[in-house]
Design a protein around this motif. Structure first.
Motif, PDB file in Angstrom:
ATOM      1  N   VAL A  30       2.826  19.600 -30.424  1.00 22.02           N
ATOM      2  CA  VAL A  30       2.326  19.939 -29.091  1.00 22.02           C
ATOM      3  C   VAL A  30       1.296  18.899 -28.656  1.00 22.02           C
ATOM      4  CG1 VAL A  30       1.064  21.641 -27.711  1.00 22.02           C
ATOM      5  CG2 VAL A  30       2.687  22.401 -29.469  1.00 22.02           C
ATOM      6  N   VAL A  31       1.474  18.388 -27.455  1.00 22.52           N
ATOM      7  CA  VAL A  31       0.472  17.541 -26.810  1.00 22.52           C
ATOM      8  C   VAL A  31      -0.128  18.364 -25.678  1.00 22.52           C
ATOM      9  CG1 VAL A  31       0.007  15.392 -25.583  1.00 22.52           C
ATOM     10  CG2 VAL A  31       1.780  15.457 -27.362  1.00 22.52           C
ATOM     11  N   MET A  32      -1.437  18.595 -25.733  1.00 20.97           N
ATOM     12  CA  MET A  32      -2.089  19.514 -24.794  1.00 20.97           C
ATOM     13  C   MET A  32      -3.129  18.770 -23.951  1.00 20.97           C
ATOM     14  SD  MET A  32      -4.054  23.095 -25.679  1.00 20.97           S
ATOM     15  CE  MET A  32      -2.562  23.849 -26.356  1.00 20.97           C
ATOM     16  N   VAL A  33      -2.948  18.838 -22.632  1.00 23.78           N
ATOM     17  CA  VAL A  33      -3.910  18.236 -21.711  1.00 23.78           C
ATOM     18  C   VAL A  33      -5.088  19.181 -21.547  1.00 23.78           C
ATOM     19  CG1 VAL A  33      -4.284  17.292 -19.405  1.00 23.78           C
ATOM     20  CG2 VAL A  33      -2.032  17.043 -20.506  1.00 23.78           C
ATOM     21  N   ASP A  34      -6.275  18.694 -21.862  1.00 28.65           N
ATOM     22  CA  ASP A  34      -7.475  19.520 -21.792  1.00 28.65           C
ATOM     23  C   ASP A  34      -7.838  19.821 -20.345  1.00 28.65           C
ATOM     24  OD1 ASP A  34      -9.513  20.957 -22.880  1.00 28.65           O
ATOM     25  OD2 ASP A  34     -10.756  19.252 -23.451  1.00 28.65           O
ATOM     26  N   ARG A  35      -8.576  20.899 -20.147  1.00 27.35           N
ATOM     27  CA  ARG A  35      -8.987  21.295 -18.798  1.00 27.35           C
ATOM     28  C   ARG A  35     -10.057  20.348 -18.246  1.00 27.35           C
ATOM     29  NH1 ARG A  35      -9.791  27.864 -18.786  1.00 27.35           N
ATOM     30  NH2 ARG A  35      -7.674  28.402 -19.418  1.00 27.35           N
ATOM     31  N   PRO A  36     -10.062  20.173 -16.920  1.00 29.99           N
ATOM     32  CA  PRO A  36     -11.190  19.457 -16.313  1.00 29.99           C
ATOM     33  C   PRO A  36     -12.462  20.279 -16.440  1.00 29.99           C
ATOM     34  CG  PRO A  36      -9.768  20.399 -14.621  1.00 29.99           C
ATOM     35  CD  PRO A  36      -9.071  20.613 -15.928  1.00 29.99           C
ATOM     36  N   ARG A  37     -13.583  19.600 -16.508  1.00 29.61           N
ATOM     37  CA  ARG A  37     -14.867  20.300 -16.602  1.00 29.61           C
ATOM     38  C   ARG A  37     -15.160  21.035 -15.301  1.00 29.61           C
ATOM     39  NH1 ARG A  37     -19.899  16.814 -18.118  1.00 29.61           N
ATOM     40  NH2 ARG A  37     -20.777  18.836 -17.520  1.00 29.61           N
ATOM     41  N   LEU A  38     -15.759  22.208 -15.437  1.00 32.46           N
ATOM     42  CA  LEU A  38     -16.221  22.925 -14.255  1.00 32.46           C
ATOM     43  C   LEU A  38     -17.474  22.253 -13.712  1.00 32.46           C
ATOM     44  CD1 LEU A  38     -15.753  26.606 -15.474  1.00 32.46           C
ATOM     45  CD2 LEU A  38     -14.447  25.453 -13.680  1.00 32.46           C
TER      46      LEU A  38
END
Length: 241
Positions: free
Chosen positions: A212-220
Motif C-alpha cells: 500500500v502506498v498512502m498519501v498523507d493528509r494535508p495539515r489543518l
C-alpha cells in the motif's frame, strides 16, 4: 442559530440530519460530483470566491457558526473557511474523521510522490483510488492501472494503460479481496481518507500481501478547533446555541 455546514461527506449529511430542524442548517457542496447525495435542509452548490468571498457570504447570510465537514483532502476550502471565520469572528470547527493507521504502508506527501514510488518500484498492475483529481500525476507512469472513482477523470488525466471503474462505497473486505485477486494487483495507491466507507481495501491488501502506498493528509490550518465524530460536532454546536 444559522449554521453553515461545509459538506459533501457522509459525516456532513449525518450532522445535518441530527441538527435539523432545531438549527437552521445551510449545507454547502462544491458541485464537483454530478448527482450528489443531498443532506436534509437547505443546500447551496458552488464555490464562494476564495476566503474573501466566503467572508462576505457569511456576513450577508447572517451565519452564526460554521462547521467544516468537507473531505480531509479538501485543503483549499478548509483554509479559506478558517481565514474567513477568523476575520469575521464566527465560531468555527473542523469535523475531521480519524485517519487510518498507516501500518506497513509506504507513506508519501502527495500524488506526485506516490507516482514516483510506483515508477521506482516497477509495479506492473496498480489499483489507484486517489479520486478523479488524483490520476493526473500517474499519466506518464509505465504501469497498468485499475482506477476507481465516483466520477470519471478527464481523459487527459488518465494513464495510457488503465481500466476505469466508477462506483461509490461502502465496500466489503471479501469483495475487495476478490477484486485485487481478479485484477492481479501488485500495489494499492490511496489517500488517507479515513472512515469506514473505503477501509475494506486496506484490510484486503493486508490479507493478500499487496503493498500500500498512502498519501498523507494535508495539515489543518494552525489554531483551528477540531472534533472527530458527528456526536462531538453536535455537542459543539449545542454549546453555542
Amino acid at each position: 442559530m444559522r449554521l453553515l455546514l461545509l459538506g459533501g461527506t457522509g459525516e456532513a449529511r449525518a450532522l445535518a440530519a441530527r441538527l435539523h430542524p432545531d438549527v437552521d442548517v445551510v449545507s454547502s457542496l462544491a458541485g464537483r460530483v454530478p448527482d450528489p447525495a443531498l443532506p436534509v435542509g437547505t443546500v447551496r452548490i458552488g464555490g464562494f470566491g476564495g476566503a474573501a468571498g466566503l467572508r462576505t457570504w457569511l456576513r450577508d447570510n447572517d451565519i452564526d457558526v460554521v462547521v467544516d465537514a468537507t473531505h480531509p483532502f479538501a485543503a483549499t476550502i478548509t483554509a479559506n473557511a478558517a481565514q474567513a471565520c477568523r476575520a469575521e469572528g464566527v465560531p468555527h470547527v473542523v469535523l475531521a474523521r480519524p485517519a487510518w493507521p498507516p501500518g506497513a504502508a509506504i507513506v508519501v506527501d502527495s500524488d506526485s510522490d506516490a507516482a514516483r514510488v510506483v515508477a521506482e518500484r516497477g509495479w506492473e498492475r496498480v489499483f489507484l483510488t486517489t479520486g478523479r483529481s488524483g490520476t493526473r500525476a500517474f499519466v506518464d507512469v509505465d504501469a497498468w492501472f485499475l482506477i476507481r472513482a465516483v466520477t470519471a477523470p478527464e481523459s487527459s488525466s488518465l494513464p495510457r494503460r488503465h481500466e476505469l471503474v466508477l462506483s461509490r462505497g461502502p465496500y466489503r473486505v471479501g469483495d475487495e479481496r476478490e477484486l485485487l485477486q481478479r485484477w492481479r494487483i501488485d500495489a494499492l495507491v490511496t489517500k488517507n481518507s479515513g472512515g469506514d466507507m473505503t477501509r475494506a481495501k486496506l484490510e484486503a491488501a493486508d490479507d493478500l500481501g499487496v503493498t500500500v502506498v498512502m498519501v498523507d493528509r494535508p495539515r489543518l490550518p494552525d489554531g483551528v478547533e477540531v472534533v472527530s465524530t458527528v456526536d462531538d460536532a453536535v455537542r459543539w454546536v449545542s454549546a453555542r446555541r
